[in-house]
Design an enzyme around this catalytic site. Structure first.
Site, short mmCIF file in Angstrom:
data_model
loop_
_atom_site.label_atom_id
_atom_site.label_comp_id
_atom_site.label_asym_id
_atom_site.label_seq_id
_atom_site.Cartn_x
_atom_site.Cartn_y
_atom_site.Cartn_z
N LYS A 22 0.83 -1.21 0.00
CA LYS A 22 0.00 0.00 0.00
C LYS A 22 0.87 1.26 0.00
O LYS A 22 0.66 2.17 -0.80
CB LYS A 22 -0.93 0.02 1.23
CG LYS A 22 -1.87 -1.18 1.31
CD LYS A 22 -2.79 -1.12 2.53
CE LYS A 22 -2.10 -1.19 3.87
NZ LYS A 22 -1.38 -2.44 4.15
N ARG A 97 -9.94 0.61 8.27
CA ARG A 97 -9.54 -0.76 8.60
C ARG A 97 -10.66 -1.51 9.31
O ARG A 97 -10.50 -2.68 9.63
CB ARG A 97 -8.33 -0.71 9.52
CG ARG A 97 -6.99 -1.03 8.83
CD ARG A 97 -5.90 -0.86 9.89
NE ARG A 97 -4.70 -1.58 9.65
CZ ARG A 97 -3.60 -1.06 9.09
NH1 ARG A 97 -3.61 0.16 8.63
NH2 ARG A 97 -2.51 -1.78 9.00
N ARG A 136 11.32 -5.46 5.16
CA ARG A 136 11.02 -4.05 4.90
C ARG A 136 11.92 -3.10 5.69
O ARG A 136 12.15 -3.29 6.86
CB ARG A 136 9.56 -3.79 5.28
CG ARG A 136 9.22 -2.32 5.44
CD ARG A 136 7.75 -2.04 5.34
NE ARG A 136 6.95 -2.63 6.39
CZ ARG A 136 5.61 -2.57 6.40
NH1 ARG A 136 4.96 -1.97 5.42
NH2 ARG A 136 4.94 -3.13 7.37
N ARG A 170 10.72 -0.89 11.30
CA ARG A 170 9.64 -0.64 12.25
C ARG A 170 9.66 -1.63 13.41
O ARG A 170 9.94 -2.81 13.22
CB ARG A 170 8.30 -0.72 11.53
CG ARG A 170 7.94 0.59 10.86
CD ARG A 170 6.78 0.48 9.94
NE ARG A 170 5.65 -0.29 10.45
CZ ARG A 170 4.56 -0.52 9.76
NH1 ARG A 170 4.43 -0.02 8.54
NH2 ARG A 170 3.58 -1.22 10.26
N ARG A 181 -1.15 -9.20 13.54
CA ARG A 181 -1.54 -8.21 12.51
C ARG A 181 -2.35 -8.88 11.41
O ARG A 181 -3.33 -8.33 10.90
CB ARG A 181 -0.30 -7.53 11.94
CG ARG A 181 0.30 -6.56 12.94
CD ARG A 181 1.70 -6.16 12.59
NE ARG A 181 1.77 -5.30 11.42
CZ ARG A 181 2.90 -5.03 10.78
NH1 ARG A 181 4.03 -5.56 11.19
NH2 ARG A 181 2.89 -4.23 9.75
P1 ADP Z 1 2.14 -1.88 3.17
O1 ADP Z 1 2.15 -0.38 3.15
O2 ADP Z 1 0.94 -2.47 2.49
O3 ADP Z 1 2.33 -2.44 4.54
P2 ADP Z 1 4.74 -1.65 1.82
O4 ADP Z 1 4.45 -0.79 0.65
O5 ADP Z 1 5.47 -1.04 2.97
O6 ADP Z 1 3.39 -2.39 2.32
O7 ADP Z 1 5.55 -2.92 1.28
C1 ADP Z 1 6.04 -3.90 2.18
C2 ADP Z 1 7.44 -4.34 1.73
O8 ADP Z 1 7.32 -5.13 0.53
C3 ADP Z 1 8.38 -3.20 1.39
O9 ADP Z 1 9.68 -3.57 1.81
C4 ADP Z 1 8.29 -3.06 -0.13
O10 ADP Z 1 9.52 -2.60 -0.69
C5 ADP Z 1 7.99 -4.50 -0.57
N1 ADP Z 1 7.04 -4.59 -1.70
C6 ADP Z 1 5.99 -3.78 -1.99
N2 ADP Z 1 5.33 -4.21 -3.09
C7 ADP Z 1 5.99 -5.34 -3.51
C8 ADP Z 1 5.80 -6.25 -4.62
N3 ADP Z 1 4.79 -6.09 -5.50
N4 ADP Z 1 6.67 -7.27 -4.72
C9 ADP Z 1 7.68 -7.45 -3.82
N5 ADP Z 1 7.91 -6.63 -2.78
C10 ADP Z 1 7.07 -5.59 -2.61
P1 ADP Z 2 1.04 -1.79 7.43
O1 ADP Z 2 1.69 -0.83 6.46
O2 ADP Z 2 1.95 -2.91 7.78
O3 ADP Z 2 -0.31 -2.20 6.96
P2 ADP Z 2 0.39 0.50 9.09
O4 ADP Z 2 1.58 1.38 9.09
O5 ADP Z 2 -0.73 0.86 8.20
O6 ADP Z 2 0.87 -1.00 8.80
O7 ADP Z 2 -0.18 0.34 10.57
C1 ADP Z 2 0.66 0.01 11.65
C2 ADP Z 2 -0.20 -0.15 12.90
O8 ADP Z 2 -0.86 1.08 13.20
C3 ADP Z 2 -1.33 -1.18 12.79
O9 ADP Z 2 -0.88 -2.51 13.10
C4 ADP Z 2 -2.32 -0.65 13.83
O10 ADP Z 2 -1.91 -0.95 15.15
C5 ADP Z 2 -2.19 0.86 13.65
N1 ADP Z 2 -3.13 1.40 12.63
C6 ADP Z 2 -2.82 1.99 11.44
N2 ADP Z 2 -3.93 2.38 10.79
C7 ADP Z 2 -4.97 2.01 11.57
C8 ADP Z 2 -6.38 2.12 11.44
N3 ADP Z 2 -6.95 2.67 10.35
N4 ADP Z 2 -7.15 1.62 12.46
C9 ADP Z 2 -6.60 1.06 13.55
N5 ADP Z 2 -5.28 0.93 13.74
C10 ADP Z 2 -4.46 1.40 12.76
#
Ligand code: ADP
Ligand code: ADP
Ligand code: ZN
Length: 227
Positions: A22, A97, A136, A170, A181
């Site tokens: 995302k 979420r 990541r 993180r 999660r």
């Molecule tokens: P999210 O915001 O959904 O938690 P991230 O964008 O931070 O996910 O991506 C999670 C990890 O996976 C990062 O280290 C990113 O560089 C990698 N990543 C993102 N998209 C892809 C993909 N299509 N294929 C492989 N790795 C990916």
């Molecule tokens: P990821 O990129 O791995 O999906 P985020 O950075 O979006 O993780 O979120 C990290 C943490 O922050 C979540 O595990 C949760 O504890 C909290 N969080 C983020 N967005 C929300 C939301 N919309 N509602 C509730 N908790 C949230």
């Protein structure tokens, strides 16, 4: 930048489990369409770092891999949406979420006469999600995201975007937290796929493909819905 056709603030939602991509896709959409990425995860991590009341309440919950209360998250998002920089349009990354957050968003947008252009669901399987989360890291200076195997900087340890050399991981990207999660995602967030399908705005994207392929799909459907 593809902005000529934008006549009103766009609202895009990126749905998907932790690690789906995302944040990665949101930053690419910012660059291409001039939209602003709103990540509730980033906003909450900022609140924790600043030690605000919301941050204090959120810290332990985030470390445990559970969801922060709807009330805290909705308040943070409502405030952020009032800032002038979001007037071109937003990409919601990690919000909503829960069904309650989705309903709150519908109300907030109705107040300003806006609507959701698309809810883009990034579909990955659970094993890929674990692999993506555990590799990541991000640039401490500009926030650009990287991965140990899937997205490495051109020069090891140096950010491609800003030249920064401090990289960070993180606190919640560790094996012990990933299971909770994932559980929170399946129990509380996955139902939103049906919520947005029923409203006719759902776009499902195969996010198991490499980053640039996913970006191609996400950007072409964005260009279609915001024009
Ligand atoms: P999210 O915001 O959904 O938690 P991230 O964008 O931070 O996910 O991506 C999670 C990890 O996976 C990062 O280290 C990113 O560089 C990698 N990543 C993102 N998209 C892809 C993909 N299509 N294929 C492989 N790795 C990916
Ligand atoms: P990821 O990129 O791995 O999906 P985020 O950075 O979006 O993780 O979120 C990290 C943490 O922050 C979540 O595990 C949760 O504890 C909290 N969080 C983020 N967005 C929300 C939301 N919309 N509602 C509730 N908790 C949230
Ligand atoms: Zn950087």
């Amino acid at each position: 930048m593809d902005t000529a056709t934008l006549t009103r603030p766009a609202v895009l939602i990126l749905l998907g489990p932790p690690g789906a991509g995302k944040g990665t896709q949101a930053r690419m959409l910012e660059d291409r369409f001039g939209l602003v990425q709103l990540s509730t995860g980033d906003l909450l991590r900022e609140a924790v770092a600043q030690g605000t009341e919301a941050g204090k309440a959120a810290k332990a919950v985030m470390e445990a891999g559970e969801l922060v209360s709807d009330e805290i998250v909705i308040n943070i998002l409502r405030d952020r949406l009032k800032a002038p920089d979001v007037s071109r349009g937003v990409i919601l990354d990690g919000f909503p979420r829960t069904t309650m957050q989705a309903e709150a968003l519908d109300h907030l947008l109705a107040e300003t006469g806006q609507k959701i252009d698309a809810a883009i669901s990034l579909e990955v399987d659970d094993a890929a999600m674990v692999e993506r989360i555990s590799g990541r890291y991000t640039c401490a200076n500009c926030g650009e995201g990287y991965h140990d195997s899937f997205k490495t900087p051109e020069v090891d340890g140096v950010c491609d975007e800003c030249g920064g050399t401090e990289m960070k991981r993180r606190a919640d990207d560790k094996a012990e937290t990933v299971a909770s999660r994932l559980e929170a995602y399946h129990a509380q967030t996955a139902p939103l796929i049906g919520y947005y399908r029923d409203r006719g705005v759902l776009q499902e994207v195969d996010a198991m493909k490499p980053i640039k392929d996913v970006a191609g799909t996400v950007q072409s459907l964005t260009a279609d819905v915001i024009s």
